[in-house]
Design a protein around this motif. Structure first.
Motif, PDB file in Angstrom:
ATOM      1  N   CYS A 198      -5.929   4.084   3.042  1.00  0.00           N
ATOM      2  CA  CYS A 198      -5.102   5.242   2.509  1.00  0.00           C
ATOM      3  C   CYS A 198      -4.559   4.421   4.459  1.00  0.00           C
ATOM      4  O   CYS A 198      -5.025   5.393   5.559  1.00  0.00           O
ATOM      5  CB  CYS A 198      -5.279   5.931   2.549  1.00  0.00           C
ATOM      6  SG  CYS A 198      -2.788   6.959   2.654  1.00  0.00           S
ATOM      7  N   TRP A 199      -3.620   3.683   4.717  1.00  0.00           N
ATOM      8  CA  TRP A 199      -3.934   2.983   6.054  1.00  0.00           C
ATOM      9  C   TRP A 199      -2.675   4.263   6.884  1.00  0.00           C
ATOM     10  O   TRP A 199      -1.624   4.145   6.664  1.00  0.00           O
ATOM     11  CB  TRP A 199      -2.795   1.583   6.174  1.00  0.00           C
ATOM     12  CG  TRP A 199      -3.063   0.272   7.301  1.00  0.00           C
ATOM     13  CD1 TRP A 199      -4.204   0.025   7.935  1.00  0.00           C
ATOM     14  CD2 TRP A 199      -2.090   1.005   8.176  1.00  0.00           C
ATOM     15  NE1 TRP A 199      -3.493  -0.041   8.919  1.00  0.00           N
ATOM     16  CE2 TRP A 199      -2.274   0.123   9.763  1.00  0.00           C
ATOM     17  CE3 TRP A 199      -0.790   1.597   8.740  1.00  0.00           C
ATOM     18  CZ2 TRP A 199      -1.486  -0.423  10.744  1.00  0.00           C
ATOM     19  CZ3 TRP A 199       0.269   1.125   9.405  1.00  0.00           C
ATOM     20  CH2 TRP A 199      -0.538  -0.472  10.349  1.00  0.00           C
ATOM     21  N   ARG A 200      -3.046   4.337   8.262  1.00  0.00           N
ATOM     22  CA  ARG A 200      -3.082   5.923   8.961  1.00  0.00           C
ATOM     23  C   ARG A 200      -2.560   6.751   8.318  1.00  0.00           C
ATOM     24  O   ARG A 200      -1.776   7.333   8.066  1.00  0.00           O
ATOM     25  CB  ARG A 200      -1.844   5.022  10.097  1.00  0.00           C
ATOM     26  CG  ARG A 200      -2.551   3.402  11.175  1.00  0.00           C
ATOM     27  CD  ARG A 200      -1.174   3.264  11.973  1.00  0.00           C
ATOM     28  NE  ARG A 200      -1.774   2.144  12.075  1.00  0.00           N
ATOM     29  CZ  ARG A 200      -1.138   1.306  13.820  1.00  0.00           C
ATOM     30  NH1 ARG A 200       0.573   1.822  13.440  1.00  0.00           N
ATOM     31  NH2 ARG A 200      -1.735   0.525  14.358  1.00  0.00           N
ATOM     32  N   CYS A 201      -3.151   7.254   7.155  1.00  0.00           N
ATOM     33  CA  CYS A 201      -2.832   8.217   7.135  1.00  0.00           C
ATOM     34  C   CYS A 201      -3.805   9.689   6.801  1.00  0.00           C
ATOM     35  O   CYS A 201      -2.654  10.936   6.943  1.00  0.00           O
ATOM     36  CB  CYS A 201      -2.746   8.476   5.191  1.00  0.00           C
ATOM     37  SG  CYS A 201      -2.030   6.742   4.397  1.00  0.00           S
ATOM     38  N   GLY A 202      -4.276   9.822   8.431  1.00  0.00           N
ATOM     39  CA  GLY A 202      -4.740  10.905   8.711  1.00  0.00           C
ATOM     40  C   GLY A 202      -5.818  11.559   7.352  1.00  0.00           C
ATOM     41  O   GLY A 202      -6.320  10.994   7.109  1.00  0.00           O
ATOM     42  N   ARG A 238       3.083   2.591   3.759  1.00  0.00           N
ATOM     43  CA  ARG A 238       2.611   2.312   2.042  1.00  0.00           C
ATOM     44  C   ARG A 238       2.536   0.648   2.616  1.00  0.00           C
ATOM     45  O   ARG A 238       1.447   0.548   1.375  1.00  0.00           O
ATOM     46  CB  ARG A 238       3.668   2.837   1.816  1.00  0.00           C
ATOM     47  CG  ARG A 238       4.023   3.736   1.194  1.00  0.00           C
ATOM     48  CD  ARG A 238       5.466   4.487   0.784  1.00  0.00           C
ATOM     49  NE  ARG A 238       6.608   4.498   0.999  1.00  0.00           N
ATOM     50  CZ  ARG A 238       6.930   5.279   2.377  1.00  0.00           C
ATOM     51  NH1 ARG A 238       5.823   6.329   1.666  1.00  0.00           N
ATOM     52  NH2 ARG A 238       7.931   5.713   2.986  1.00  0.00           N
ATOM     53  N   ARG A 239       3.042  -0.132   3.326  1.00  0.00           N
ATOM     54  CA  ARG A 239       2.587  -1.552   3.144  1.00  0.00           C
ATOM     55  C   ARG A 239       1.521  -1.785   3.236  1.00  0.00           C
ATOM     56  O   ARG A 239       1.174  -3.098   3.020  1.00  0.00           O
ATOM     57  CB  ARG A 239       4.025  -2.453   3.525  1.00  0.00           C
ATOM     58  CG  ARG A 239       5.816  -2.307   3.742  1.00  0.00           C
ATOM     59  CD  ARG A 239       6.322  -3.065   3.673  1.00  0.00           C
ATOM     60  NE  ARG A 239       6.448  -3.410   6.227  1.00  0.00           N
ATOM     61  CZ  ARG A 239       7.139  -2.354   6.319  1.00  0.00           C
ATOM     62  NH1 ARG A 239       7.965  -1.293   5.350  1.00  0.00           N
ATOM     63  NH2 ARG A 239       6.669  -2.376   7.608  1.00  0.00           N
ATOM     64  N   GLN A 240       0.985  -1.291   4.510  1.00  0.00           N
ATOM     65  CA  GLN A 240      -0.587  -1.099   4.659  1.00  0.00           C
ATOM     66  C   GLN A 240      -1.467  -0.963   3.558  1.00  0.00           C
ATOM     67  O   GLN A 240      -2.591  -1.302   3.905  1.00  0.00           O
ATOM     68  CB  GLN A 240      -0.887  -1.455   6.172  1.00  0.00           C
ATOM     69  CG  GLN A 240      -0.028  -1.803   7.078  1.00  0.00           C
ATOM     70  CD  GLN A 240      -0.245  -3.435   7.169  1.00  0.00           C
ATOM     71  OE1 GLN A 240      -1.450  -3.590   6.945  1.00  0.00           O
ATOM     72  NE2 GLN A 240       0.740  -4.225   8.082  1.00  0.00           N
ATOM     73  N   SER A 241      -1.321   0.241   2.888  1.00  0.00           N
ATOM     74  CA  SER A 241      -1.819   0.419   2.659  1.00  0.00           C
ATOM     75  C   SER A 241      -2.344  -0.331   0.663  1.00  0.00           C
ATOM     76  O   SER A 241      -2.223  -0.986   0.943  1.00  0.00           O
ATOM     77  CB  SER A 241      -2.163   1.710   1.456  1.00  0.00           C
ATOM     78  OG  SER A 241      -1.905   2.809   3.363  1.00  0.00           O
ATOM     79  N   GLY A 242      -4.232   0.034   0.301  1.00  0.00           N
ATOM     80  CA  GLY A 242      -3.401  -0.378  -0.758  1.00  0.00           C
ATOM     81  C   GLY A 242      -5.140  -0.543  -1.435  1.00  0.00           C
ATOM     82  O   GLY A 242      -6.220   0.432  -0.777  1.00  0.00           O
ATOM     83  N   GLU A 243      -5.726  -0.808  -2.542  1.00  0.00           N
ATOM     84  CA  GLU A 243      -6.661  -0.828  -2.951  1.00  0.00           C
ATOM     85  C   GLU A 243      -7.743  -2.104  -3.438  1.00  0.00           C
ATOM     86  O   GLU A 243      -6.978  -3.451  -3.472  1.00  0.00           O
ATOM     87  CB  GLU A 243      -6.927  -0.324  -4.390  1.00  0.00           C
ATOM     88  CG  GLU A 243      -5.558   1.350  -4.549  1.00  0.00           C
ATOM     89  CD  GLU A 243      -5.492   1.320  -5.994  1.00  0.00           C
ATOM     90  OE1 GLU A 243      -5.050   3.012  -6.075  1.00  0.00           O
ATOM     91  OE2 GLU A 243      -5.575   0.672  -6.924  1.00  0.00           O
TER      92      GLU A 243
END
Length: 149
Positions: free
Chosen positions: A121-125, A136-141
């Motif tokens: 979770c990219w930059r989700c804190g 959302r674009r940078q996050s992934g599994e």
């Protein structure tokens, strides 16, 4: 009385040596030094691995917390197939901002299959939900399909 002081001094020295040995043995702040068989994955991939019962293994993903990566184990797998041990990080360099690898360490148990998902979770804190479109674009599994035979 002198003998009692010698025993106390010897115990203090022994305890001091054991304590410094334990601290020095950890290296890089890692709780686990044996990652076993390393299975590498990345965002957007599904990786399959076949392992033996009683085998240590790690799921590894590229990781750089300084730019926003925050890899987490989505759910603990079926404990009859694999048991979760810990999450470890190893830096690729000495300087600030140098990336590295996140390792999720497990032991295999009995024959079977387990699907293990790691989420970044990219930059989700502290949240597990991306706060904006860029996140959302940078996050992934990264998905790992483990078979124990």
């Amino acid at each position: 009385m002198k003998r009692g002081k010698a025993v106390v001094a010897a115990l203090a020295l022994l305890t001091s040596g054991l304590t410094s040995g334990l601290v020095a043995g950890c290296g890089d702040g890692s709780a686990v030094s044996d990652f076993g068989t390393v299975v590498r994955g990345a965002k957007g991939t599904t990786v399959r691995a076949e392992l033996r019962p009683g085998q240590r293994f790690s799921l590894a993903v590229p990781d750089n917390p300084s730019v926003g990566d925050d890899w987490r184990l989505a759910a603990v797998p079926d404990a009859r197939v694999a048991s979760y041990i810990s999450e470890e990080r190893k830096s690729a360099g000495q300087g600030p901002g140098s990336g590295g690898t996140a390792y999720f360490v497990f032991n295999t148990k009995s024959p079977g299959t387990a699907r293990i998902t790691l989420r970044d979770c990219w930059r989700c804190g502290q949240s597990s939900t991306p706060p904006d479109e860029q996140s959302r674009r940078q996050s992934g599994e990264a998905v790992f399909e483990i078979t124990v035979r």
